[in-house]
Design a protein around this motif. Structure first.
Motif, PDB file in Angstrom:
ATOM      1  N   ARG A  24       0.821  -1.017  -0.019  1.00 57.93           N
ATOM      2  CA  ARG A  24      -0.010  -0.052  -0.023  1.00 57.93           C
ATOM      3  C   ARG A  24       0.867   1.141   0.025  1.00 57.93           C
ATOM      4  NH1 ARG A  24       0.553   0.866   5.445  1.00 57.93           N
ATOM      5  NH2 ARG A  24       0.829  -0.951   6.714  1.00 57.93           N
ATOM      6  N   ILE A  81     -13.281  -5.690   9.227  1.00 59.22           N
ATOM      7  CA  ILE A  81     -12.375  -5.532   8.071  1.00 59.22           C
ATOM      8  C   ILE A  81     -11.563  -4.217   7.950  1.00 59.22           C
ATOM      9  CG2 ILE A  81     -12.304  -5.300   5.272  1.00 59.22           C
ATOM     10  CD1 ILE A  81     -12.938  -8.263   6.254  1.00 59.22           C
ATOM     11  N   PRO A  86      -7.272   2.463   4.557  1.00 60.20           N
ATOM     12  CA  PRO A  86      -8.268   1.185   4.383  1.00 60.20           C
ATOM     13  C   PRO A  86      -9.382   1.771   3.263  1.00 60.20           C
ATOM     14  CG  PRO A  86      -8.709   2.224   6.417  1.00 60.20           C
ATOM     15  CD  PRO A  86      -7.511   2.875   5.654  1.00 60.20           C
ATOM     16  N   TRP A  87     -10.000   0.669   2.402  1.00 55.91           N
ATOM     17  CA  TRP A  87     -11.093   0.778   1.614  1.00 55.91           C
ATOM     18  C   TRP A  87     -11.939  -0.460   1.536  1.00 55.91           C
ATOM     19  CZ3 TRP A  87     -11.280  -2.218  -2.496  1.00 55.91           C
ATOM     20  CH2 TRP A  87     -10.237  -3.027  -2.780  1.00 55.91           C
ATOM     21  N   LEU A  88     -11.407  -1.553   1.650  1.00 56.81           N
ATOM     22  CA  LEU A  88     -12.209  -2.798   1.365  1.00 56.81           C
ATOM     23  C   LEU A  88     -13.305  -2.690   2.319  1.00 56.81           C
ATOM     24  CD1 LEU A  88     -12.223  -5.312  -0.358  1.00 56.81           C
ATOM     25  CD2 LEU A  88     -10.777  -6.396   1.253  1.00 56.81           C
ATOM     26  N   GLN A 119       0.561  -7.070   9.012  1.00 54.61           N
ATOM     27  CA  GLN A 119      -0.074  -8.172   8.331  1.00 54.61           C
ATOM     28  C   GLN A 119       0.676  -9.392   8.570  1.00 54.61           C
ATOM     29  OE1 GLN A 119       1.570  -6.102   4.889  1.00 54.61           O
ATOM     30  NE2 GLN A 119      -0.237  -5.267   4.246  1.00 54.61           N
ATOM     31  N   LEU A 141      -5.228  -8.088  -0.920  1.00 58.22           N
ATOM     32  CA  LEU A 141      -5.106  -7.920   0.705  1.00 58.22           C
ATOM     33  C   LEU A 141      -5.344  -8.919   1.374  1.00 58.22           C
ATOM     34  CD1 LEU A 141      -7.742  -4.594   0.579  1.00 58.22           C
ATOM     35  CD2 LEU A 141      -5.246  -4.578   0.888  1.00 58.22           C
ATOM     36  N   TRP A 179      -8.764  -5.078  10.157  1.00 61.78           N
ATOM     37  CA  TRP A 179      -7.741  -6.046   9.349  1.00 61.78           C
ATOM     38  C   TRP A 179      -6.888  -5.007   8.427  1.00 61.78           C
ATOM     39  CZ3 TRP A 179      -6.041 -10.783   8.068  1.00 61.78           C
ATOM     40  CH2 TRP A 179      -5.651 -10.759   6.540  1.00 61.78           C
ATOM     41  N   GLU A 180      -7.527  -3.920   7.850  1.00 64.89           N
ATOM     42  CA  GLU A 180      -6.677  -3.243   6.760  1.00 64.89           C
ATOM     43  C   GLU A 180      -5.757  -2.492   7.740  1.00 64.89           C
ATOM     44  OE1 GLU A 180      -8.770  -1.743   3.095  1.00 64.89           O
ATOM     45  OE2 GLU A 180     -10.362  -2.197   4.624  1.00 64.89           O
ATOM     46  N   PRO A 211      -2.216   3.550   7.453  1.00 63.04           N
ATOM     47  CA  PRO A 211      -2.636   2.763   6.311  1.00 63.04           C
ATOM     48  C   PRO A 211      -3.848   3.677   5.697  1.00 63.04           C
ATOM     49  CG  PRO A 211      -2.487   1.525   8.056  1.00 63.04           C
ATOM     50  CD  PRO A 211      -2.196   2.666   8.662  1.00 63.04           C
TER      51      PRO A 211
END
Length: 362
Positions: free
Chosen positions: A53, A147, A100-102, A156, A78, A150-151, A98
């Motif tokens: 990312r 989620i 995030p978008w998902l 990770q 991802l 998670w992002e 980060p």
């Protein structure tokens, strides 16, 4: 190579962009089909964590990618982290915020499914859609919020299958432990005891999952805590929704799902996440010891969580849902402070790692 489609600066010489999946064509090249693209993508799996990312060290940019166009390849990428082969080394981990978008895409998918189920029940009068309506309605927002965590897990180092496992097993175990405590305190149930019982039950299960030194980062505690909280919140919402339905009230079913979904991000998910982060902050790289639960840094966060839960359940006339919305904001302010602390923890560990003397080679 800089991608002409999304401007992502790829650090490799492959034939596609690791960010959006755009295919780079050279002289005489022809576009690749989806299968060949997948197999080429697979060869770069071990590179994904390192170039996963593009981030900016500014909090205000955190949601800047939510409304951008993203490819299916980018979404798939991802989820290929957290295994023995795809967990990045510490020096490869980004310590900046980060983007995030998902989580927003997951929520949109769940929303579409819920609307379809709602149409099946309300317009076509088909009762076979009711279980799906309750399940999707109960899990949509907690899983979408999960989620997001998670992002935000910059290391990770936790595989998605592990998260799914914790959602279901951690969620149901925490509910069973809470029921055991409620049975003991059945003659003394009030908002304070409810807050203590439910948060203590979730805390015990969260600590069970994060007690190993494998999950030593604050951001790991946030993620695994959110997983337990998401399971707890979803199962609880499903139960309350079924109760509303059995009372013969379809409007009650819908209002229960919608109101609890709206409030879900600031309730069990955020509270359990904070508990997990606080414990990981105390434990660090050390082996689990019972006295860690009595450290001030853990007790302060846990007491705050219990207090917010107790206030959430306190019936104050005319304050619902204003009071709950205020508590949601407080919860997420503390969550973002904990994320900031977690990113700073990674930065400090990277500095410590870089200051270690190099081992002589034979």
């Amino acid at each position: 190579m800089k991608c002409p489609e999304c401007d992502y600066d790829n650090k490799h010489e492959g034939k596609y962009c690791l960010n959006c999946g755009f295919t780079f064509l050279g002289d005489g090249d022809t576009p690749q089909d989806s299968n060949s693209l997948f197999y080429e993508f697979a060869t770069y799996v071990d590179m994904v964590p390192k170039y996963a990312r593009s981030v900016e060290p500014k909090f205000q940019n955190i949601f800047s990618r939510v409304f951008r166009k993203h490819s299916e390849l980018e979404a798939e990428r991802l989820f290929v982290v957290g295994t023995a082969l795809t967990t990045p080394k510490l020096e490869e981990v980004k310590e900046t915020w980060p983007k995030p978008w998902l989580f927003a895409r997951v929520f949109l998918i769940a929303l579409i499914a819920f609307i379809g189920l709602y149409v099946g029940v309300s317009i076509f009068k088909n009762i076979n859609f009711i279980p799906g309506l309750i399940i999707v309605g109960a899990f949509a927002v907690p899983i979408s919020t999960l989620i997001f965590f998670w992002e935000m897990n910059a290391p990770q180092n936790i595989a998605i299958y592990r998260i799914i496992y914790v959602v279901f097993i951690g969620g149901i175990l925490s509910m069973l432990v809470a029921l055991l405590f409620f049975n003991i305190l059945r003659n003394n149930i009030n908002p304070i005891t409810i807050g203590i019982v439910e948060e203590l039950a979730k805390a015990l299960i969260v600590i069970f999952f994060v007690r190993t030194r494998k999950y030593r980062y604050i951001l790991n505690g946030l993620l695994l805590g959110a997983a337990v909280g998401a399971g707890f919140a979803a199962f609880e919402t499903a139960g309350y929704s079924l109760r509303a339905l059995l009372s013969g009230s379809f409007p009650g079913l819908y209002s229960t799902i919608l109101m609890r979904s709206f409030l879900a991000p600031g309730g069990h998910v955020a509270w359990a996440a904070l508990t997990g982060a606080a414990f990981c902050r105390v434990q660090g790289n050390k082996t689990f010891e019972l006295n860690m639960l009595f450290k001030p840094r853990f007790i302060r966060v846990f007491a705050l969580v219990v207090l917010m839960h107790a206030l959430w359940d306190t019936p104050i006339p005319g304050m619902f849902p204003v009071g709950q919305i205020f508590l949601m904001l407080v919860s997420w302010i503390v969550v973002f402070l904990m994320i900031k602390r977690g990113l700073k923890e990674i930065a400090n560990k990277k500095v410590q790692l870089s200051s270690l003397p190099l081992k002589p080679t034979s």
